[in-house]
Design an enzyme around this catalytic site. Structure first.
Site, PDB file in Angstrom:
ATOM      1  N   ILE A   1       0.741  -1.281   0.220  1.00  0.00           N
ATOM      2  CA  ILE A   1       0.048   0.060  -0.057  1.00  0.00           C
ATOM      3  C   ILE A   1       0.784   1.284   0.079  1.00  0.00           C
ATOM      4  CG2 ILE A   1      -0.132   0.041   2.431  1.00  0.00           C
ATOM      5  CD1 ILE A   1      -3.120   1.056   2.245  1.00  0.00           C
TER       6      ILE A   1
ATOM      7  N   GLY B   1       0.409  -5.572   0.577  1.00  0.00           N
ATOM      8  CA  GLY B   1      -0.864  -5.770  -0.275  1.00  0.00           C
ATOM      9  C   GLY B   1      -0.372  -6.868  -1.559  1.00  0.00           C
TER      10      GLY B   1
ATOM     11  N   ASP C   1      -1.587  -9.959  -0.671  1.00  0.00           N
ATOM     12  CA  ASP C   1      -3.236  -9.924  -0.712  1.00  0.00           C
ATOM     13  C   ASP C   1      -3.315 -10.330  -2.102  1.00  0.00           C
ATOM     14  OD1 ASP C   1      -4.208  -9.331   1.981  1.00  0.00           O
ATOM     15  OD2 ASP C   1      -2.873  -7.486   1.621  1.00  0.00           O
TER      16      ASP C   1
ATOM     17  N   GLU D   1       1.790  -6.065   7.534  1.00  0.00           N
ATOM     18  CA  GLU D   1       0.710  -5.350   8.411  1.00  0.00           C
ATOM     19  C   GLU D   1       1.011  -5.059   9.606  1.00  0.00           C
ATOM     20  OE1 GLU D   1      -1.060  -6.385   4.237  1.00  0.00           O
ATOM     21  OE2 GLU D   1       0.300  -7.270   5.854  1.00  0.00           O
TER      22      GLU D   1
ATOM     23  N   ASP E   1      -6.150  -6.631   6.056  1.00  0.00           N
ATOM     24  CA  ASP E   1      -7.845  -6.923   5.978  1.00  0.00           C
ATOM     25  C   ASP E   1      -8.262  -7.140   4.645  1.00  0.00           C
ATOM     26  OD1 ASP E   1      -6.897  -4.296   5.215  1.00  0.00           O
ATOM     27  OD2 ASP E   1      -8.110  -3.243   6.683  1.00  0.00           O
TER      28      ASP E   1
END
Length: 290
Positions: free
Chosen positions: A80, A136, A139, A159, A167
């Site tokens: 991110i 991310g 993810d 994270e 999340d």
């Protein structure tokens, strides 16, 4: 012909983005890249929005049968973009706690959809990872169907180091990708790096290559191999594999029976069987668009 003209001609139609670059890598293969190399492919606001637009278009593209996903520059993704996203996450809108919480929930759900679209897209997606794959980035790749990496690749569930629980997919998908719950917990609790060899032995990736060039070559070879098969068969296989992951065996068999009661009526079966009987290469069989 100039290299710039070649590049322009390879640009995929209807895919013009700020954070992504989409090119045609074969008659039925698209190459999607995170294209912010100067920012280590950090995921800014445009990325979270454009991923949904891009893969919704790919899902509906009858020409595309497989996708290779990579990062441009020196690494896959640094995760991110905290500088671009901090205001939205740290100072949520709302006049009180309830309203701020409601806003944050909507915001989280919207960002989750950025990677959900990878699973919802019926076309197989091959992640080709080189360099760092952080936060991310993990993810993202856990929502892909196949993962290859270069020897220099490393993975980090980052994270907890920035004070939050992941999340947007890692905590839900990584345990289903890696067989060891203990290892998943270790990675998520500590944010330690996992190098390429450990990623291979744990099942996070299925193959490791010497460098980015050989990695991409293998990913495109695989994508072209997949795209030579019946799109009815391949896309139906992806949909049913994902369904069976989230449902019991009896439920999945029932879903499969309902699925194939119509899909078995495709002309692709006749073409494939005939090719086998005549000892023809499947790559020579022209399957209709889907």
């Amino acid at each position: 012909m100039s290299s710039s003209k070649k590049l322009a001609e390879s640009q995929a139609k209807e895919h013009d983005y700020e954070s992504l670059k989409v090119t045609e890598a074969g008659s039925h293969v698209l190459h999607v890249q995170i294209n912010r190399p100067e920012k280590r492919n950090a995921m800014n606001r445009a990325f979270w929005r454009e991923m949904v637009e891009c893969f919704n278009k790919i899902a509906q593209d009858p020409q595309c049968r497989a996708v290779v996903f990579s990062g441009s520059g020196k690494m896959f993704s640094s995760g991110i973009d905290l500088f671009d996203m901090s205001e939205e996450l740290i100072q949520p809108q709302g006049e009180d706690t309830a309203r701020s919480s409601w806003y944050l929930r909507q915001c989280i759900a919207k960002h989750q959809e950025t990677f959900n679209v990878l699973e919802k897209c019926p076309k197989p997606i091959i992640a080709a990872i080189h360099g760092g794959c952080i936060g991310g980035g993990v993810d993202l790749i856990t929502a892909c169907d196949i993962r290859y990496c270069a020897q220099d690749a490393w993975f980090q569930v980052k994270e907890v180091d920035i004070g939050l629980a992941a999340d947007v997919g890692t905590l839900q998908r990584l345990p289903r990708v890696i067989g060891s719950r203990s290892l998943v917990n270790e990675l998520a609790f500590t944010a330690r790096k996992m190098m390429a060899d450990e990623a291979l032995s744990s099942g996070l990736v299925s193959r490791v290559f010497q460098d980015r060039e050989s990695l991409l070559a293998a990913a495109f070879t695989l994508a072209n191999e997949i795209s030579s098969k019946s799109p009815v068969a391949v896309q139906g296989t992806k949909i049913n594999l994902l369904y069976s992951r989230d449902h019991s065996v009896p439920e999945s068999l029932n879903f499969m029976a309902s699925w194939n009661m119509s899909m078995l009526q495709t002309e692709d079966i006749v073409k494939s069987v005939q090719a086998a009987l005549e000892k023809k290469d499947l790559k020579s069989i022209p399957f209709s668009k889907l």
